[in-house]
Scaffold this active site. Structure first.
Site, PDB file in Angstrom:
ATOM      1  N   ARG A  42     -26.060 -44.803 -28.646  1.00 23.51           N
ATOM      2  CA  ARG A  42     -25.835 -43.441 -29.136  1.00 23.51           C
ATOM      3  C   ARG A  42     -26.080 -43.404 -30.635  1.00 23.51           C
ATOM      4  O   ARG A  42     -25.644 -44.298 -31.373  1.00 23.51           O
ATOM      5  CB  ARG A  42     -24.399 -42.987 -28.842  1.00 23.51           C
ATOM      6  CG  ARG A  42     -24.203 -42.486 -27.425  1.00 23.51           C
ATOM      7  CD  ARG A  42     -24.973 -41.188 -27.142  1.00 23.51           C
ATOM      8  NE  ARG A  42     -24.907 -40.749 -25.758  1.00 23.51           N
ATOM      9  CZ  ARG A  42     -25.796 -41.032 -24.801  1.00 23.51           C
ATOM     10  NH1 ARG A  42     -26.846 -41.777 -25.076  1.00 23.51           N
ATOM     11  NH2 ARG A  42     -25.661 -40.556 -23.580  1.00 23.51           N
ATOM     12  N   ASP A  77     -33.611 -46.012 -30.120  1.00 27.92           N
ATOM     13  CA  ASP A  77     -34.003 -45.069 -29.066  1.00 27.92           C
ATOM     14  C   ASP A  77     -33.161 -43.800 -29.151  1.00 27.92           C
ATOM     15  O   ASP A  77     -33.370 -42.862 -28.389  1.00 27.92           O
ATOM     16  CB  ASP A  77     -33.844 -45.725 -27.688  1.00 27.92           C
ATOM     17  CG  ASP A  77     -34.410 -44.858 -26.573  1.00 27.92           C
ATOM     18  OD1 ASP A  77     -35.556 -44.385 -26.717  1.00 27.92           O
ATOM     19  OD2 ASP A  77     -33.705 -44.627 -25.572  1.00 27.92           O
ATOM     20  N   GLU A 121     -30.558 -36.161 -33.049  1.00 29.29           N
ATOM     21  CA  GLU A 121     -31.697 -36.068 -32.117  1.00 29.29           C
ATOM     22  C   GLU A 121     -31.741 -34.770 -31.308  1.00 29.29           C
ATOM     23  O   GLU A 121     -32.813 -34.365 -30.841  1.00 29.29           O
ATOM     24  CB  GLU A 121     -31.702 -37.262 -31.156  1.00 29.29           C
ATOM     25  CG  GLU A 121     -30.584 -37.235 -30.111  1.00 29.29           C
ATOM     26  CD  GLU A 121     -30.619 -38.441 -29.185  1.00 29.29           C
ATOM     27  OE1 GLU A 121     -30.575 -39.580 -29.667  1.00 29.29           O
ATOM     28  OE2 GLU A 121     -30.684 -38.237 -27.960  1.00 29.29           O
ATOM     29  N   HIS A 176     -35.355 -41.316 -27.131  1.00 33.12           N
ATOM     30  CA  HIS A 176     -34.370 -41.412 -26.049  1.00 33.12           C
ATOM     31  C   HIS A 176     -35.059 -41.573 -24.687  1.00 33.12           C
ATOM     32  O   HIS A 176     -34.791 -40.818 -23.750  1.00 33.12           O
ATOM     33  CB  HIS A 176     -33.445 -40.184 -26.044  1.00 33.12           C
ATOM     34  CG  HIS A 176     -32.069 -40.488 -25.532  1.00 33.12           C
ATOM     35  ND1 HIS A 176     -30.928 -40.030 -26.131  1.00 33.12           N
ATOM     36  CD2 HIS A 176     -31.645 -41.220 -24.473  1.00 33.12           C
ATOM     37  CE1 HIS A 176     -29.867 -40.453 -25.452  1.00 33.12           C
ATOM     38  NE2 HIS A 176     -30.283 -41.183 -24.439  1.00 33.12           N
TER      39      HIS A 176
HETATM   40  P1  NAD Z   1     -20.320 -48.638 -19.717  1.00 27.94           P
HETATM   41  O1  NAD Z   1     -19.269 -47.589 -19.632  1.00 27.94           O
HETATM   42  O2  NAD Z   1     -20.744 -49.342 -18.473  1.00 27.94           O
HETATM   43  O3  NAD Z   1     -19.878 -49.760 -20.778  1.00 27.94           O
HETATM   44  C1  NAD Z   1     -19.397 -49.459 -22.037  1.00 27.94           C
HETATM   45  C2  NAD Z   1     -18.692 -50.712 -22.573  1.00 27.94           C
HETATM   46  O4  NAD Z   1     -18.331 -50.454 -23.934  1.00 27.94           O
HETATM   47  C3  NAD Z   1     -17.409 -51.101 -21.840  1.00 27.94           C
HETATM   48  O5  NAD Z   1     -17.436 -52.461 -21.487  1.00 27.94           O
HETATM   49  C4  NAD Z   1     -16.311 -50.800 -22.877  1.00 27.94           C
HETATM   50  O6  NAD Z   1     -15.197 -51.679 -22.759  1.00 27.94           O
HETATM   51  C5  NAD Z   1     -17.067 -51.019 -24.167  1.00 27.94           C
HETATM   52  N1  NAD Z   1     -16.498 -50.366 -25.340  1.00 27.94           N
HETATM   53  C6  NAD Z   1     -16.071 -49.094 -25.459  1.00 27.94           C
HETATM   54  N2  NAD Z   1     -15.659 -48.846 -26.723  1.00 27.94           N
HETATM   55  C7  NAD Z   1     -15.859 -49.998 -27.413  1.00 27.94           C
HETATM   56  C8  NAD Z   1     -15.614 -50.368 -28.756  1.00 27.94           C
HETATM   57  N3  NAD Z   1     -15.101 -49.514 -29.649  1.00 27.94           N
HETATM   58  N4  NAD Z   1     -15.921 -51.626 -29.126  1.00 27.94           N
HETATM   59  C9  NAD Z   1     -16.436 -52.495 -28.229  1.00 27.94           C
HETATM   60  N5  NAD Z   1     -16.688 -52.195 -26.950  1.00 27.94           N
HETATM   61  C10 NAD Z   1     -16.393 -50.968 -26.539  1.00 27.94           C
HETATM   62  O7  NAD Z   1     -21.550 -47.928 -20.434  1.00 27.94           O
HETATM   63  P2  NAD Z   1     -23.108 -48.220 -20.211  1.00 27.94           P
HETATM   64  O8  NAD Z   1     -23.566 -47.493 -18.988  1.00 27.94           O
HETATM   65  O9  NAD Z   1     -23.351 -49.679 -20.326  1.00 27.94           O
HETATM   66  O10 NAD Z   1     -23.729 -47.441 -21.481  1.00 27.94           O
HETATM   67  C11 NAD Z   1     -23.740 -48.030 -22.771  1.00 27.94           C
HETATM   68  C12 NAD Z   1     -24.349 -47.083 -23.790  1.00 27.94           C
HETATM   69  O11 NAD Z   1     -25.701 -46.763 -23.472  1.00 27.94           O
HETATM   70  C13 NAD Z   1     -23.631 -45.737 -23.924  1.00 27.94           C
HETATM   71  O12 NAD Z   1     -23.585 -45.379 -25.295  1.00 27.94           O
HETATM   72  C14 NAD Z   1     -24.555 -44.782 -23.224  1.00 27.94           C
HETATM   73  O13 NAD Z   1     -24.395 -43.472 -23.708  1.00 27.94           O
HETATM   74  C15 NAD Z   1     -25.906 -45.351 -23.594  1.00 27.94           C
HETATM   75  N6  NAD Z   1     -27.030 -44.933 -22.730  1.00 27.94           N
HETATM   76  C16 NAD Z   1     -28.258 -44.773 -23.305  1.00 27.94           C
HETATM   77  C17 NAD Z   1     -29.347 -44.396 -22.526  1.00 27.94           C
HETATM   78  C18 NAD Z   1     -30.734 -44.249 -23.123  1.00 27.94           C
HETATM   79  O14 NAD Z   1     -31.636 -43.736 -22.449  1.00 27.94           O
HETATM   80  N7  NAD Z   1     -30.988 -44.681 -24.344  1.00 27.94           N
HETATM   81  C19 NAD Z   1     -29.175 -44.137 -21.157  1.00 27.94           C
HETATM   82  C20 NAD Z   1     -27.895 -44.331 -20.587  1.00 27.94           C
HETATM   83  C21 NAD Z   1     -26.826 -44.735 -21.383  1.00 27.94           C
END
Ligand code: NAD
Length: 332
Positions: A235, A259, A264, A297
């Protein structure tokens, strides 16, 4: 049983048509328009609504859905922060999301971009386009010699770890929650600072929260190794863009793959016609740099992920209509 799907893009339509074919008991109507006050009337007569948009789901829209007797709203994406929670509750509207459509898609893209940075492919592309086929001075680094620090080991972080391991990199990680399998492998460090200090590459996979807004700031960058690589496919708000630019200017950061970008919305996934017309100078500053890879993205944007976003949301909506239950219900 009728479901109306809003905001259906051309690339989603074939998957929606296929789902419709496979679910002949459901009448499916679709529109490319987003769900707002000017389009909500089209939902009248439907039992459920499927959507995907960054635009808010306002109280006026949700009140209208409620007045049509529609109780089920299924989003084709993860984030539900644009749903007016009070209005949804007041109208007894249940909301589902698609928490994971392909973590591997984002992980694969992240590592692809890292490899482009390490192997200097943007530089070689430019040189070759100008007829310069020399090697020097653009000598590469090897991932198998590096320590990758994975910030957050959720679905995407874990998928990325698998790939980094395949390259032979040393992987360390930080997360507020420890995954039991990874814990056994002993990859966790105790603090973000320790991760920063030990990583040659920082791969960011945390969600955006109030607490971690601009967590990568001047202070964090100062604690990192000289010549670190930063990968942010998570993000935009996690990174203080001005601090990132300062760290790139000073050479502290060797390269970055972004990304996502904090400003954005309204810019990514838009055709401005030319580079000059992109209305964000800071973004253009980053895009002009050969050691910064900006992408709009697109890490998630694969056939499998788009198919899953459509299928999982339609399945969830149908399940709610039929049984009142879904494993993708969101607590607003
Ligand atoms: P998820 O919910 O499976 O995992 C998130 C992890 O972050 C968890 O293990 C949680 O314990 C940890 N976490 C939360 N707050 C934290 C902190 N302050 N410090 C350390 N760890 C922390 O999420 P995911 O599906 O793996 O998604 C991860 C990221 O990727 C998110 O930001 C999501 O928005 C982003 N994303 C991006 C795209 C893209 O196209 N670029 C697509 C989907 C998701």
């Amino acid at each position: 049983m009728k479901i109306i799907a809003y905001g259906i893009r051309d690339d989603e339509k074939p998957y929606l048509d296929k789902w419709s074919e496979e679910n002949s008991d459901v009448e499916v109507e679709s529109t490319g328009k987003l769900l707002d006050e000017s389009t909500v009337d089209q939902a009248k007569g439907a039992d459920g609504v499927v959507t995907y948009q960054q635009k808010p789901y306002t109280a006026a829209v949700l009140d209208k859905l409620g007045s049509f007797g529609i109780k089920f709203l299924s989003l084709r994406n993860v984030g539900v922060d644009n749903v007016d929670a009070d209005a949804a509750k007041r109208n007894n509207i249940q909301v589902t999301n698609v928490p994971a459509y392909s973590p591997q898609a984002i992980a694969e893209f992240t590592v692809t971009e890292l490899m482009r940075l390490l192997r200097r492919t943007p530089t070689f592309d430019r040189k070759q386009a100008n007829g310069d086929l020399r090697w020097a001075p653009d000598i590469a680094d090897e991932l198998n010699q590096m320590t990758v620090g994975v910030f957050a080991t959720g679905r995407i972080g874990r998928a990325a770890i698998q790939i980094y391991k395949g390259f032979g990199a040393k992987v360390i990680a930080y997360d507020i929650f420890h995954n039991p399998e990874l814990e056994k492998e002993g990859i966790y460090v105790d603090s973000p600072d320790e991760l920063y200090a030990k990583s040659d590459v920082l791969s960011i996979h945390a969600p955006a929260t109030k607490e971690n807004e601009h967590m990568l700031n001047d202070d964090a960058f100062s604690k990192m190794k000289d010549g670190v690589y930063i990968l942010n496919p998570a993000r935009g708000t996690l990174v203080d863009t001005d601090a990132l630019i300062r760290a790139l200017d000073s050479g502290k950061i060797a390269g970055a793959a972004l990304d996502v970008y904090e400003d954005e919305v309204g810019i990514f996934n838009t055709d401005f016609g030319s580079f000059d017309k992109i209305p964000d100078e800071r973004l253009k500053n980053l895009m002009k740099r050969e050691n910064v890879l900006v992408t709009p993205h697109i890490a998630f944007y694969t056939k499998r992920a788009v198919r899953n976003m459509v299928y999982f949301a339609m399945d969830a909506n149908k399940s709610l209509i039929q049984t009142g239950k879904s494993d993708k219900l969101v607590k607003l």
